[in-house]
Write a protein that holds these residues in place. Sequence first.
Motif, PDB file in Angstrom:
ATOM      1  N   SER A   7      69.685  37.960  85.976  1.00  0.00           N
ATOM      2  CA  SER A   7      69.153  39.070  85.335  1.00  0.00           C
ATOM      3  C   SER A   7      71.013  39.919  85.072  1.00  0.00           C
ATOM      4  O   SER A   7      71.280  39.832  85.793  1.00  0.00           O
ATOM      5  CB  SER A   7      68.168  39.335  85.396  1.00  0.00           C
ATOM      6  OG  SER A   7      68.119  41.138  84.648  1.00  0.00           O
ATOM      7  N   ASN A   8      70.589  40.389  83.683  1.00  0.00           N
ATOM      8  CA  ASN A   8      71.245  40.931  83.812  1.00  0.00           C
ATOM      9  C   ASN A   8      71.712  42.273  83.446  1.00  0.00           C
ATOM     10  O   ASN A   8      72.619  43.546  83.441  1.00  0.00           O
ATOM     11  CB  ASN A   8      71.780  40.935  82.240  1.00  0.00           C
ATOM     12  CG  ASN A   8      72.790  40.033  81.717  1.00  0.00           C
ATOM     13  OD1 ASN A   8      74.104  39.102  82.624  1.00  0.00           O
ATOM     14  ND2 ASN A   8      72.824  39.518  80.626  1.00  0.00           N
ATOM     15  N   SER A   9      70.064  42.656  84.344  1.00  0.00           N
ATOM     16  CA  SER A   9      69.878  44.253  84.725  1.00  0.00           C
ATOM     17  C   SER A   9      70.943  44.938  85.325  1.00  0.00           C
ATOM     18  O   SER A   9      71.232  44.243  87.137  1.00  0.00           O
ATOM     19  CB  SER A   9      68.284  44.019  85.437  1.00  0.00           C
ATOM     20  OG  SER A   9      68.760  45.143  85.966  1.00  0.00           O
ATOM     21  N   ARG A  10      71.497  45.914  85.365  1.00  0.00           N
ATOM     22  CA  ARG A  10      72.674  46.978  85.858  1.00  0.00           C
ATOM     23  C   ARG A  10      71.533  47.303  87.203  1.00  0.00           C
ATOM     24  O   ARG A  10      72.357  47.512  88.029  1.00  0.00           O
ATOM     25  CB  ARG A  10      72.719  47.855  84.927  1.00  0.00           C
ATOM     26  CG  ARG A  10      73.841  48.708  85.080  1.00  0.00           C
ATOM     27  CD  ARG A  10      74.245  50.031  84.729  1.00  0.00           C
ATOM     28  NE  ARG A  10      74.310  49.875  83.284  1.00  0.00           N
ATOM     29  CZ  ARG A  10      73.590  50.670  82.796  1.00  0.00           C
ATOM     30  NH1 ARG A  10      74.143  52.123  82.682  1.00  0.00           N
ATOM     31  NH2 ARG A  10      73.495  50.700  81.258  1.00  0.00           N
ATOM     32  N   THR A  11      70.382  47.918  86.571  1.00  0.00           N
ATOM     33  CA  THR A  11      69.558  48.066  87.671  1.00  0.00           C
ATOM     34  C   THR A  11      68.928  47.221  89.007  1.00  0.00           C
ATOM     35  O   THR A  11      69.501  48.147  90.435  1.00  0.00           O
ATOM     36  CB  THR A  11      68.189  49.270  87.167  1.00  0.00           C
ATOM     37  OG1 THR A  11      68.137  50.087  86.116  1.00  0.00           O
ATOM     38  CG2 THR A  11      67.626  49.490  88.608  1.00  0.00           C
ATOM     39  N   ARG A  12      68.747  45.923  88.519  1.00  0.00           N
ATOM     40  CA  ARG A  12      68.474  44.900  90.241  1.00  0.00           C
ATOM     41  C   ARG A  12      69.948  44.495  90.298  1.00  0.00           C
ATOM     42  O   ARG A  12      69.740  45.055  92.339  1.00  0.00           O
ATOM     43  CB  ARG A  12      67.583  43.756  89.321  1.00  0.00           C
ATOM     44  CG  ARG A  12      66.150  44.211  88.870  1.00  0.00           C
ATOM     45  CD  ARG A  12      66.823  42.949  88.494  1.00  0.00           C
ATOM     46  NE  ARG A  12      64.869  43.124  87.501  1.00  0.00           N
ATOM     47  CZ  ARG A  12      64.637  43.084  86.516  1.00  0.00           C
ATOM     48  NH1 ARG A  12      65.149  42.227  85.267  1.00  0.00           N
ATOM     49  NH2 ARG A  12      63.338  43.258  86.067  1.00  0.00           N
ATOM     50  N   LYS A  13      71.502  45.441  90.047  1.00  0.00           N
ATOM     51  CA  LYS A  13      72.728  44.753  89.516  1.00  0.00           C
ATOM     52  C   LYS A  13      72.558  46.067  91.665  1.00  0.00           C
ATOM     53  O   LYS A  13      73.118  45.946  92.675  1.00  0.00           O
ATOM     54  CB  LYS A  13      73.505  44.476  89.470  1.00  0.00           C
ATOM     55  CG  LYS A  13      74.998  44.490  90.274  1.00  0.00           C
ATOM     56  CD  LYS A  13      75.758  43.990  88.843  1.00  0.00           C
ATOM     57  CE  LYS A  13      76.881  43.833  89.517  1.00  0.00           C
ATOM     58  NZ  LYS A  13      77.828  44.477  90.863  1.00  0.00           N
TER      59      LYS A  13
END
Length: 57
Positions: A7-13
């Motif tokens: 994913s490109n999700s900043r929050t997940r990162k």
Amino acid sequence: MKLILASNSRTRKEVLDKVGLIYDVIPSNIEEHSDKTDPKEYVMDLSRQKTEVMQKI
């Protein structure tokens, strides 16, 4: 075992960084679509779809 954030999700990162996990970011680039209406089933369906795509890499 190698951990991949599909994913490109900043929050997940940020979450993974906060708990100190080492991982690679490899977006699955799937179109997130599901027929499921139950939120839990919807998320599980998208997760399954991403897993199937990422297994081919």
